[in-house]
Enzyme design. Sequence first.
Site, short mmCIF file in Angstrom:
data_model
loop_
_atom_site.label_atom_id
_atom_site.label_comp_id
_atom_site.label_asym_id
_atom_site.label_seq_id
_atom_site.Cartn_x
_atom_site.Cartn_y
_atom_site.Cartn_z
N GLU A 146 0.90 -1.57 -0.01
CA GLU A 146 -0.30 0.08 0.05
C GLU A 146 1.01 1.44 0.34
OE1 GLU A 146 -3.66 0.11 -0.52
OE2 GLU A 146 -3.80 -2.19 0.38
N ARG A 150 0.31 4.00 -3.08
CA ARG A 150 0.21 4.85 -2.90
C ARG A 150 1.25 6.46 -2.84
NH1 ARG A 150 -5.71 3.49 0.41
NH2 ARG A 150 -5.37 1.61 0.22
N ASP A 279 -4.52 -9.39 -8.14
CA ASP A 279 -5.18 -8.68 -9.39
C ASP A 279 -3.97 -8.11 -10.02
OD1 ASP A 279 -4.61 -7.05 -6.94
OD2 ASP A 279 -6.68 -6.25 -7.01
N GLU A 413 -12.67 0.57 -9.54
CA GLU A 413 -12.48 -0.46 -10.62
C GLU A 413 -13.28 -0.51 -12.01
OE1 GLU A 413 -10.09 -1.31 -7.22
OE2 GLU A 413 -12.01 -1.06 -7.71
N THR A 499 -0.78 0.52 -10.32
CA THR A 499 -2.45 0.42 -9.57
C THR A 499 -3.15 1.02 -9.60
OG1 THR A 499 -3.43 -1.78 -9.04
CG2 THR A 499 -1.52 -0.44 -7.65
#
Length: 521
Positions: A146, A150, A279, A413, A499
């Site tokens: 994360e 981010r 994913d 998404e 992503t």
Amino acid sequence: MDPMNIDTGLFISEVLTLTFGRAREEEERLRNKIRADHEKALEEAKEKLKKSREEIRAEIQTEKNKMMKHAWDNYRIYGWGHNELRPIARKGHSTNIFGSSQMGATIVDALDTLYIMGLLDEFRDGQKWIEDNLDFSVNSEVSVFEVNIRFIGGLLSAYYLSGEEIFKIKAVQLAEKLLPAFNTPTGIPWAMVNLKSGVGRNWGWASAGSSILAEFGTLHMEFVHLSYLTGDPVYYKKVMHIRKLLQKMDRPNGLYPNYLNPRTGRWGQYHTSVGGLGDSFYEYLLKAWLMSDKTDHEARKMYDDAIEAIEKHLIKKSRGGLTFIGEWKNGHLEKKMGHLACFAGGMFALGADGSRMDKAGHYLELGAEIAHTCHESYDRTALKLGPESFKFDGAVEAVAVRQAEKYYILRPEVIETYWYLWRFTHDPRYRRWGWEAALAIEKYCRVSGGFSGVKDVYSSTPTHDDVQQSFFLAETLKYLYLLFSGDDLLPLDHWVFNTEAHPLPVLHLSNTTLSGNPAVL
């Protein structure tokens, strides 16, 4: 002939000539005046039309920015410096993925969206906070994945878009703090690392103490850019080591399980998903190839192999004709698709060009089918917002069954897939569907203190979860903005989105090999 008559005739002739001449001059003067007046009016009309266009464009931009302004301004007032916002309680919020420190996750995550939208005063406020307050030498345990997507992704993107050196400096400082997570017997990183001590560990709930495929497999883009910007190959070598290890391993039915033990190098539970836990690993194989200016053929081969296995074993068509991506668990296909898996429609479209055996059309169509299914998951709810996951069992199609799966937490998404399909097809349905989603978010998720997720998308009177996720500003609002912008804004042949929707430039490198061979950086 009488001389008198001759003189009179000449006089009359001269008078007539003079009169007609003056009339012609007057007529020409009037014509010129009319022409000048007409041209002046035309110029004024053009100016008015031009001004109107600019005013209309400004109004459109203002409308497009309104949701972002509402989310940002309320975070600025009630959650400034905290990781996220509780918009109903009107105070800061955080989860364990960010550790115990106030690291301003929303600020870092939102920077590039603010810049792209032209909200430069807000962007500068965020930059000032980062310069003065963003400190990574804290005793705090964070999620490597994360924080990478981010924070490092957000800082790198802000640097590339604005050219402000502070963002690159902070990205490199943070990356240094993540490197101890790779100190495992296999080089597969721990899920969590303490930024101060460098001690790492995995999630307690993960199968057999394993690391997660989507987490250790979603570092490549950012780490290659770190090596590119610093000239230090350590980051590149870390992610290439992961790739090499995965290439050597046997894969059941060609599928990558979601769990890998970093001590033993063995797979954990045989569970494969294109949604949560798996994913973005597949996404980054494709994007490694795109980011390398399509020279990383090893990454492209791994992507093609993976999606062929996924199509063979996981992608099915329901009785009602909806194409969905199921999950493989211990030799059995679970007919359930998560909201997170809806990104795959955009991925298939993005990877269509360059696919094997000239199957570009096939993958573009597959992406469109996934987009349609995910739209149905939205359309079959009371709020026109999609649930966290939805099933395809018997008469139940694209609908959540369990109460624990009926929530919507401002996820991006589905809108992400609409945007990619719009870019590649310009089919107006994708803008229509995106607009439906925007209206639903505005109607049901907007509260006076920002935007909140909802607990049940099938209830016409939903309750809120009171969390404004940082990815709402980084991804959901960015993809909505791009969906209604021109293709010349961040063209896909120059930019690749990580992503977390942070755009990073394609690397046209002459001195670096990104095809699996040792890098020269």
